[in-house]
Design a protein around this motif. Structure first.
Motif, PDB file in Angstrom:
ATOM      1  N   GLN A 153       0.848  -1.175   0.000  1.00  0.00           N
ATOM      2  CA  GLN A 153       0.000   0.000   0.000  1.00  0.00           C
ATOM      3  C   GLN A 153       0.894   1.238   0.000  1.00  0.00           C
ATOM      4  OE1 GLN A 153      -2.856  -0.936   3.092  1.00  0.00           O
ATOM      5  NE2 GLN A 153      -3.380   1.234   3.108  1.00  0.00           N
ATOM      6  N   LYS A 154       0.532   2.258  -0.773  1.00  0.00           N
ATOM      7  CA  LYS A 154       1.360   3.465  -0.869  1.00  0.00           C
ATOM      8  C   LYS A 154       1.695   4.050   0.520  1.00  0.00           C
ATOM      9  CE  LYS A 154       2.923   7.470  -2.455  1.00  0.00           C
ATOM     10  NZ  LYS A 154       4.384   7.552  -2.556  1.00  0.00           N
ATOM     11  N   GLU A 155       0.680   4.062   1.373  1.00  0.00           N
ATOM     12  CA  GLU A 155       0.858   4.633   2.717  1.00  0.00           C
ATOM     13  C   GLU A 155       1.917   3.849   3.511  1.00  0.00           C
ATOM     14  OE1 GLU A 155      -2.953   4.645   4.860  1.00  0.00           O
ATOM     15  OE2 GLU A 155      -1.687   4.494   6.652  1.00  0.00           O
ATOM     16  N   VAL A 156       1.950   2.542   3.313  1.00  0.00           N
ATOM     17  CA  VAL A 156       2.918   1.700   4.021  1.00  0.00           C
ATOM     18  C   VAL A 156       4.328   1.927   3.447  1.00  0.00           C
ATOM     19  CG1 VAL A 156       3.563  -0.691   4.576  1.00  0.00           C
ATOM     20  CG2 VAL A 156       1.169   0.008   4.635  1.00  0.00           C
ATOM     21  N   VAL A 199      -7.048   1.382  -2.472  1.00  0.00           N
ATOM     22  CA  VAL A 199      -5.974   2.300  -2.064  1.00  0.00           C
ATOM     23  C   VAL A 199      -4.911   2.345  -3.161  1.00  0.00           C
ATOM     24  CG1 VAL A 199      -6.216   1.934   0.434  1.00  0.00           C
ATOM     25  CG2 VAL A 199      -4.800   0.361  -0.901  1.00  0.00           C
ATOM     26  N   GLY A 200      -4.091   3.381  -3.142  1.00  0.00           N
ATOM     27  CA  GLY A 200      -2.957   3.465  -4.050  1.00  0.00           C
ATOM     28  C   GLY A 200      -1.862   2.500  -3.600  1.00  0.00           C
ATOM     29  N   SER A 201      -0.985   2.131  -4.521  1.00  0.00           N
ATOM     30  CA  SER A 201       0.083   1.181  -4.194  1.00  0.00           C
ATOM     31  C   SER A 201       1.436   1.763  -4.588  1.00  0.00           C
ATOM     32  CB  SER A 201      -0.125  -0.126  -4.951  1.00  0.00           C
ATOM     33  OG  SER A 201      -1.382  -0.681  -4.649  1.00  0.00           O
ATOM     34  N   ALA A 202       2.488   1.142  -4.110  1.00  0.00           N
ATOM     35  CA  ALA A 202       3.838   1.546  -4.511  1.00  0.00           C
ATOM     36  C   ALA A 202       4.755   0.342  -4.389  1.00  0.00           C
ATOM     37  CB  ALA A 202       4.348   2.677  -3.632  1.00  0.00           C
ATOM     38  N   VAL A 203       5.789   0.335  -5.241  1.00  0.00           N
ATOM     39  CA  VAL A 203       6.807  -0.708  -5.130  1.00  0.00           C
ATOM     40  C   VAL A 203       7.951  -0.126  -4.322  1.00  0.00           C
ATOM     41  CG1 VAL A 203       8.423  -2.173  -6.392  1.00  0.00           C
ATOM     42  CG2 VAL A 203       6.166  -1.685  -7.360  1.00  0.00           C
TER      43      VAL A 203
END
Ligand code: SAM
Length: 289
Positions: A153-156, A199-203
């Motif tokens: 998750q982007k926030e994480v 939710v938005g995600s990120a690598v």
């Protein structure tokens, strides 16, 4: 080979097996070849690598990994996906699928069995409901892990990469910072998945240090201090730490330790760096009952 990383093939495979994504296992399948390529290249996977994938799903990322890596070991909890993976990965002889809960498997034993105990790379599109337990298990397992490149998750992802004084700074930032250098690789929109997550995600790529970032006498004691400080974010450090019997310290002892370190006695945990938590831990441990 017909890659799965697109909407049409993903829907086709799900229909062929009469399946749909299971929410309880955090299933959001990647359908974006640009993102899949980006993950594998950020991980720097080569034919010399053994990769541990967590949650292969229907095999979209696994196919890309199998093309680039020497060996892929994929741990999937959902037994209904095992026949799907046997089908979608049938062309690859360098993939082993293990039907287990990753939180219960012995990571060290896997590394021993499939890579002779040599360092592996972890690459995954993680199930978001258990991101933190998985990351902590990987770090604490004692297994030789060179890097962890994962979709979260982007926030994480933000929390992992934050320093003191930021609202996202917390025990995850400190735990990650103790073991590894964190860098955000790319942001990924919900439209890159089926079904789309809310939710938005990120690598994010976590490159493990050969030694932890700070020297501390008892890392368990330090992480207990860190957890306690952020569990009661709004309290001063001296109040929150004195309230935890496991730490065996009084309010006065915490205040004296902070004074010794030149930190305001009313300080909260969110302003302390990893180095300062390590120092506080060593001082408090000396004075604890
Ligand atoms: N890798 C696939 C992709 O990118 O399309 C699927 C990723 S999906 C976000 C997360 C995967 O993790 C699912 O296949 C899910 O069944 C699996 N999973 C969930 N909990 C797990 C656990 N405790 N152990 C192993 N796999 C798990």
């Amino acid at each position: 080979m017909a890659y799965l990383g697109n909407p049409a093939r993903t829907k086709e495979v799900l229909a062929k097996f009469g399946m749909s994504a299971k929410k309880k296992f955090g299933q959001n399948f990647l359908i974006d070849s640009g993102v899949l390529d980006g993950i594998v290249s950020a991980a720097g996977v080569t034919k010399d690598d053994c990769v541990l994938e967590i949650g292969p799903g229907i095999g979209s990322l696994t196919q890309y990994l199998a093309e680039s890596a020497g060996k892929v070991v994929a741990v999937e909890i959902d037994k209904t996906l095992i026949p799907v993976l046997a089908d979608t990965l049938s062309e690859y002889d360098n993939v082993t699928v293990i039907n287990e809960d990753v939180l219960k498997v012995d990571i060290e034993a896997i590394v021993k069995e499939y890579n002779g105990g040599n360092p592996i790379k972890v690459v995954a599109n993680l199930p978001y409901y258990i991101t933190t337990p998985i990351i902590m298990k990987l770090f604490e397992s004692g297994a030789p892990i060179e890097s962890i490149t994962v979709m979260v998750q982007k926030e994480v992802a933000d929390r992992m990469a934050m320093g003191p004084g930021n609202k996202d700074y917390g025990s995850l930032s400190l735990a990650v910072g103790y073991y590894a250098k964190a860098s955000e690789v790319m942001d990924v929109p919900p439209s890159s998945f089926i079904p789309q997550p809310g939710v938005g995600s990120a690598v994010v790529k976590l490159t493990r240090y050969s030694e932890p970032a700070v020297c501390v006498q008892d890392e368990k004691y330090m992480f207990e201090i860190i957890r306690t400080s952020f569990n009661q974010r709004r309290k001063t450090l001296s109040n929150s730490l004195a309230n935890n019997p496991a730490l065996r310290v009084s309010r006065d002892q915490v205040q004296a330790a902070l004074a010794e370190m030149g930190i305001d006695e009313k300080a909260r945990g969110e302003i302390l760096s990893l180095e300062q938590f390590a120092r506080l831990s060593d001082i408090l441990q000396r004075s604890s009952a």
